[in-house]
Design an enzyme around this catalytic site. Structure first.
Site, PDB file in Angstrom:
ATOM      1  N   SER A  74      10.947  -2.232  -1.589  1.00 42.55           N
ATOM      2  CA  SER A  74      11.209  -1.524  -0.633  1.00 42.55           C
ATOM      3  C   SER A  74      12.549  -0.788  -1.264  1.00 42.55           C
ATOM      4  O   SER A  74      12.360   0.049  -2.182  1.00 42.55           O
ATOM      5  CB  SER A  74      11.644  -2.504   0.558  1.00 42.55           C
ATOM      6  OG  SER A  74      12.085  -1.662   1.807  1.00 42.55           O
TER       7      SER A  74
ATOM      8  N   ASP B 144       2.733   0.269   7.653  1.00 38.90           N
ATOM      9  CA  ASP B 144       4.143   0.201   7.269  1.00 38.90           C
ATOM     10  C   ASP B 144       4.876   1.787   7.218  1.00 38.90           C
ATOM     11  O   ASP B 144       3.923   2.740   6.910  1.00 38.90           O
ATOM     12  CB  ASP B 144       4.222  -0.120   5.703  1.00 38.90           C
ATOM     13  CG  ASP B 144       5.584  -0.177   5.163  1.00 38.90           C
ATOM     14  OD1 ASP B 144       6.702   0.077   6.126  1.00 38.90           O
ATOM     15  OD2 ASP B 144       5.810  -0.103   3.999  1.00 38.90           O
TER      16      ASP B 144
ATOM     17  N   HIS C 121       5.211  -4.489   6.250  1.00 41.60           N
ATOM     18  CA  HIS C 121       6.368  -4.661   5.241  1.00 41.60           C
ATOM     19  C   HIS C 121       6.760  -6.101   5.194  1.00 41.60           C
ATOM     20  O   HIS C 121       6.436  -7.087   6.053  1.00 41.60           O
ATOM     21  CB  HIS C 121       7.409  -3.849   5.920  1.00 41.60           C
ATOM     22  CG  HIS C 121       8.286  -3.319   5.054  1.00 41.60           C
ATOM     23  ND1 HIS C 121       8.095  -2.391   4.201  1.00 41.60           N
ATOM     24  CD2 HIS C 121       9.673  -3.834   4.653  1.00 41.60           C
ATOM     25  CE1 HIS C 121       9.201  -2.025   3.428  1.00 41.60           C
ATOM     26  NE2 HIS C 121      10.134  -2.824   3.631  1.00 41.60           N
TER      27      HIS C 121
END
Length: 339
Positions: free
Chosen positions: A188, A284, A314
């Site tokens: 991320s 996501d 996620h």
């Protein structure tokens, strides 16, 4: 003779494709398991959690960091160290994970940058992944704590990551690796920092990074209004308003800076990226921007591969619950990092 040489080259080519083919078949076999585990993971998420996180970040931007500090503490819980991994706390912001039994020497060294929207997360929040990867006996992992936004917005955290790369290169031999075997990765926001750190080196000269390992990275620090963002902006482990709060806290008006949003880097830099693996969660909001980025750098000649874990959401790297996706992520990482 010429005929035998041709056959040998074909065999070598086929052998080179086996890990990818096997990985794809294995992933497809677990398709239903991915989705079931992700659905259970989503149903177990506390009601209102992401809204609370969003408000805590927005309050911190305004100067009240108390709610955000509570979240940071909750995401900074140490976990037990496996008996087959050694951990060395080099300093408060760097921890080195080394397998007790090394399967080769020197080993690849992965610099790992945790996720958490640049605003929370820690060495401890990514410890499960770092320890499990080191436990394979095939990788040394350096986990990095970088300064967090909004108190330390772009480029503060990025500068910390760049310093970690320089130290890793300097200490690689001492740690059982080699300067030529240093890779960088993250999930991320950590994936964003890994990309930006690599590109920062390329601005000055050649990159000291051998390869890039990215899990559902942020490559554009804004709402890109892509189909995946519009489809999964609510109820899929990373809500749109939370991601926008992350972006606001970190970029603070500089979202279009190419080192905050690597998708905006000039092609002259992007074309010089080292080989990369991007592992995406299917459900996501960041899924499509990762695809667009990978497709673009491949057109520029970069050796890039994108693997989508079907049905996943996620957080499968840092938050327990999607165990099959986590195992696949470790396996993909181990294979990708082999010299």
């Amino acid at each position: 003779n010429k005929k035998m040489r041709t056959i040998l080259l074909i065999c070598i080519s086929l052998l080179g494709t086996l890990p990818t083919v096997y990985g794809q078949n294995s992933i497809e076999k677990d398709r239903d398991t991915f989705r079931r585990e992700a659905d259970r993971f989503l149903s177990a998420m506390p009601d209102g959690l992401q809204e609370q996180q969003t408000q805590a970040i927005l309050q911190a931007i305004q100067g009240d960091t108390v709610p955000l500090t509570r979240i940071r503490v909750s995401r900074n819980i140490p976990i037990p160290l496996p008996t087959d991994v050694n951990a060395l706390q080099i300093n408060p912001s760097l921890r080195l994970y080394t397998p007790v039994k090394k399967n080769q020497s020197p080993l690849p060294l992965l610099i790992y940058l945790h996720g958490g929207g640049w605003t929370f997360g820690s060495i401890n929040s990514c410890a499960r992944f770092c320890q499990t990867l080191a436990a394979t006996g095939n990788v040394i992992v350096l986990a990095v704590d970088y300064r967090l936004a909004p108190e330390h917005p772009f480029p503060d955290g990025l500068e910390d990551c760049i310093r970690a790369v320089k130290l890793a290169r300097k200490k690689a031999l001492e740690w059982g690796s080699s300067p030529e075997l240093v890779s960088i990765g993250g999930d991320s926001a950590g994936g964003n920092l890994a990309l930006s750190a690599t590109l920062s080196f390329l601005q000055e000269s050649t990159s000291p990074i051998r390869s890039l390992l990215l899990f559902y990275p942020v490559v554009s620090a804004w709402n890109d209004a892509s189909p995946s963002w519009n489809t999964y902006q609510k109820g899929a482990a990373l809500d749109g308003p939370l991601m926008e709060a992350f972006n606001q806290a970190y970029a603070q008006g500089q979202a279009t800076h190419p080192m905050a949003s690597p998708s905006l880097c000039p092609d002259s830099l992007l074309s010089r990226l080292p080989r990369l693996l991007l592992v995406a969660a299917e459900r996501d909001i960041l899924c499509d921007q990762g695809k667009a980025f990978t497709d673009h750098v491949k057109r520029l000649g970069v050796t890039a591969h994108r693997e989508v874990l079907p049905g996943t959401v996620h957080l499968f790297i840092t938050v327990p619950g999607q165990d099959t996706a986590f195992r696949h992520a470790v396996s993909l990482a181990e294979d990708f990092l082999r010299p």
